[in-house]
Write an enzyme that holds these catalytic residues in place. Structure first.
Site, PDB file in Angstrom:
ATOM      1  N   GLY A   1       6.621 -18.720  17.330  1.00  0.00           N
ATOM      2  CA  GLY A   1       7.856 -17.945  17.181  1.00  0.00           C
ATOM      3  C   GLY A   1       8.088 -17.011  18.355  1.00  0.00           C
ATOM      4  O   GLY A   1       7.147 -16.406  18.879  1.00  0.00           O
TER       5      GLY A   1
ATOM      6  N   VAL B  32      13.587 -15.312  13.336  1.00  0.00           N
ATOM      7  CA  VAL B  32      14.328 -15.342  12.074  1.00  0.00           C
ATOM      8  C   VAL B  32      14.364 -13.914  11.531  1.00  0.00           C
ATOM      9  O   VAL B  32      13.338 -13.227  11.514  1.00  0.00           O
ATOM     10  CB  VAL B  32      13.665 -16.289  11.057  1.00  0.00           C
TER      11      VAL B  32
ATOM     12  N   MET C 120      -1.086 -17.262  10.000  1.00  0.00           N
ATOM     13  CA  MET C 120      -2.071 -16.496   9.237  1.00  0.00           C
ATOM     14  C   MET C 120      -1.664 -16.455   7.757  1.00  0.00           C
ATOM     15  O   MET C 120      -2.188 -15.641   6.988  1.00  0.00           O
ATOM     16  CB  MET C 120      -2.203 -15.086   9.803  1.00  0.00           C
TER      17      MET C 120
ATOM     18  N   HIS D 198       8.060 -18.505   9.367  1.00  0.00           N
ATOM     19  CA  HIS D 198       7.126 -19.645   9.403  1.00  0.00           C
ATOM     20  C   HIS D 198       7.852 -20.935   9.017  1.00  0.00           C
ATOM     21  O   HIS D 198       7.605 -22.000   9.598  1.00  0.00           O
ATOM     22  CB  HIS D 198       5.985 -19.438   8.399  1.00  0.00           C
TER      23      HIS D 198
ATOM     24  N   SER E 160       5.113 -10.843   7.985  1.00  0.00           N
ATOM     25  CA  SER E 160       4.240 -10.653   6.812  1.00  0.00           C
ATOM     26  C   SER E 160       3.969  -9.169   6.608  1.00  0.00           C
ATOM     27  O   SER E 160       3.793  -8.699   5.490  1.00  0.00           O
ATOM     28  CB  SER E 160       2.916 -11.388   7.016  1.00  0.00           C
ATOM     29  N   ARG E 161       3.926  -8.406   7.699  1.00  0.00           N
ATOM     30  CA  ARG E 161       3.590  -6.983   7.597  1.00  0.00           C
ATOM     31  C   ARG E 161       4.736  -6.153   7.016  1.00  0.00           C
ATOM     32  O   ARG E 161       4.517  -4.994   6.660  1.00  0.00           O
ATOM     33  CB  ARG E 161       3.173  -6.430   8.964  1.00  0.00           C
TER      34      ARG E 161
HETATM   35  P1  AMP Z   1       1.664 -15.184  11.910  1.00  0.00           P
HETATM   36  O1  AMP Z   1       1.357 -15.836  10.609  1.00  0.00           O
HETATM   37  O2  AMP Z   1       2.290 -13.827  11.769  1.00  0.00           O
HETATM   38  O3  AMP Z   1       0.500 -15.227  12.875  1.00  0.00           O
HETATM   39  O4  AMP Z   1       2.796 -16.065  12.591  1.00  0.00           O
HETATM   40  C1  AMP Z   1       2.636 -17.445  12.788  1.00  0.00           C
HETATM   41  C2  AMP Z   1       3.739 -17.943  13.672  1.00  0.00           C
HETATM   42  O5  AMP Z   1       5.003 -17.661  13.064  1.00  0.00           O
HETATM   43  C3  AMP Z   1       3.753 -17.274  15.052  1.00  0.00           C
HETATM   44  O6  AMP Z   1       4.034 -18.250  16.029  1.00  0.00           O
HETATM   45  C4  AMP Z   1       4.869 -16.270  14.918  1.00  0.00           C
HETATM   46  O7  AMP Z   1       5.491 -15.974  16.159  1.00  0.00           O
HETATM   47  C5  AMP Z   1       5.832 -17.022  14.013  1.00  0.00           C
HETATM   48  N1  AMP Z   1       6.736 -16.067  13.349  1.00  0.00           N
HETATM   49  C6  AMP Z   1       6.382 -14.989  12.605  1.00  0.00           C
HETATM   50  N2  AMP Z   1       7.484 -14.322  12.210  1.00  0.00           N
HETATM   51  C7  AMP Z   1       8.549 -14.980  12.722  1.00  0.00           C
HETATM   52  C8  AMP Z   1       9.958 -14.785  12.684  1.00  0.00           C
HETATM   53  N3  AMP Z   1      10.518 -13.780  12.024  1.00  0.00           N
HETATM   54  N4  AMP Z   1      10.739 -15.680  13.329  1.00  0.00           N
HETATM   55  C9  AMP Z   1      10.201 -16.713  14.013  1.00  0.00           C
HETATM   56  N5  AMP Z   1       8.886 -16.962  14.091  1.00  0.00           N
HETATM   57  C10 AMP Z   1       8.066 -16.106  13.458  1.00  0.00           C
END
Ligand code: AMP
Length: 279
Positions: free
Chosen positions: A145, A174, A28, A35, A184-185
């Site tokens: 993730g 991570v 997102m 990411h 992101s939040r």
């Molecule tokens: P999002 O943009 O939050 O929808 O996340 C996109 C992808 O990045 C998803 O598969 C999440 O699980 C992964 N992701 C987000 N934060 C982390 C993190 N801290 N470590 C590993 N993967 C992450």
């Protein structure tokens, strides 16, 4: 690096790729180190890397943060370029969802638990958009993730049930240096909340210590976890769950692959984190 908004442009790119392996990273946006870890692994394992940036409206509830969700496209594109992404797909919502769209993808069972229980419709939104993205990108492998553990399980189930011809790869969580899972939040947190947010990681570590020291009673561990979180004035528990890591069913005894998963409000911000132990 190519940056495109149209579905037909993604298809054109993929059609020219001469059957090279395509690694796909759906996000997102508002990219961070989490990411980038997904992108890095996709880079290592495939000839081409496709990144999608799409704040998907259908996975947000009516009282959730769709409008405020952080966005910084320029920075995202720079990070993607530095990470070796070949194609960025950033569709407009009205192109992804035509007015008359009538199809939803729903995984039953698994989605009634944990985050699915607190966020009605969330996983249906996730599965629908991820199916669409898989159909558009047609990747060899897709990277998710472990931070969103339930999401990976649900997507794997969907891939199996709907015969998507691709491999789902899970990438470890991570964290910031102090242990907070990157998200992101986290941007929503003020300084006091940022400090309070450490209670998620700290309580998971405490649970791990108990298990390492031989505690096998899931309820007892859950109580220690909950008490530790409740002792933090800025924290409010959404759920603390100790479940079978394969099917998310509640367990009494710690044995096999166990998921300890948390969702906690820090102020107004809902954060999740988890730990997997193999006993
Ligand atoms: P999002 O943009 O939050 O929808 O996340 C996109 C992808 O990045 C998803 O598969 C999440 O699980 C992964 N992701 C987000 N934060 C982390 C993190 N801290 N470590 C590993 N993967 C992450």
């Amino acid at each position: 690096m190519e940056v495109v908004k149209e579905i037909s442009e993604v298809r054109g790119f993929i059609n020219q790729s001469e059957e090279q392996a395509v690694g796909f990273v759906p996000t997102m946006g508002y990219l961070h180190q989490g990411h980038l870890a997904l992108i890095e692994q996709a880079r290592e394992e495939n000839e081409l890397v496709v990144l999608s940036i799409f704040v998907n409206p259908t996975q947000f509830g009516p009282d959730e943060d769709y409008e405020e969700y952080p966005r910084d496209l320029e920075r995202d594109l720079e990070l993607a370029r530095n990470g070796g992404v070949d194609l960025v797909f950033m569709p407009d919502a009205d192109k992804m969802y035509k007015n008359n769209a009538a199809t939803k993808v729903e995984v039953t069972g698994l989605t009634g638990k944990l985050c699915g229980a607190s966020r009605a419709g969330h996983f249906s939104g996730v599965c629908t958009v991820v199916s669409k993205l898989f159909n558009i990108v047609n990747p060899t492998r897709a990277y998710f993730g472990q931070k969103d553990y339930q999401q990976v399980l649900v997507i794997k189930r969907m891939v199996e049930d709907l015969n998507f011809d691709l491999e789902i790869v899970t990438v470890p969580i991570v964290r910031e240096e102090d242990g907070l899972a990157i998200s992101s939040r986290n941007k929503y947190l003020n300084q006091a909340e940022r400090e309070a947010a450490l209670v998620l990681f700290d309580s998971l570590q405490r649970a791990k210590e108990l298990i390492d020291n031989g505690e096998r009673n899931a309820k007892a561990i859950g109580e220690v976890l909950s008490n530790k979180i409740e002792a933090e004035p800025l924290a409010e528990i959404d759920y603390v769950s100790i479940v079978d890591g394969n099917n998310l069913e509640k367990i009494d005894q710690i044995s096999g692959r166990v998921l300890i998963a948390l969702a906690v409000y820090i102020g107004e911000t809902r954060l999740i984190d988890n730990l997997v132990v193999e006993v």
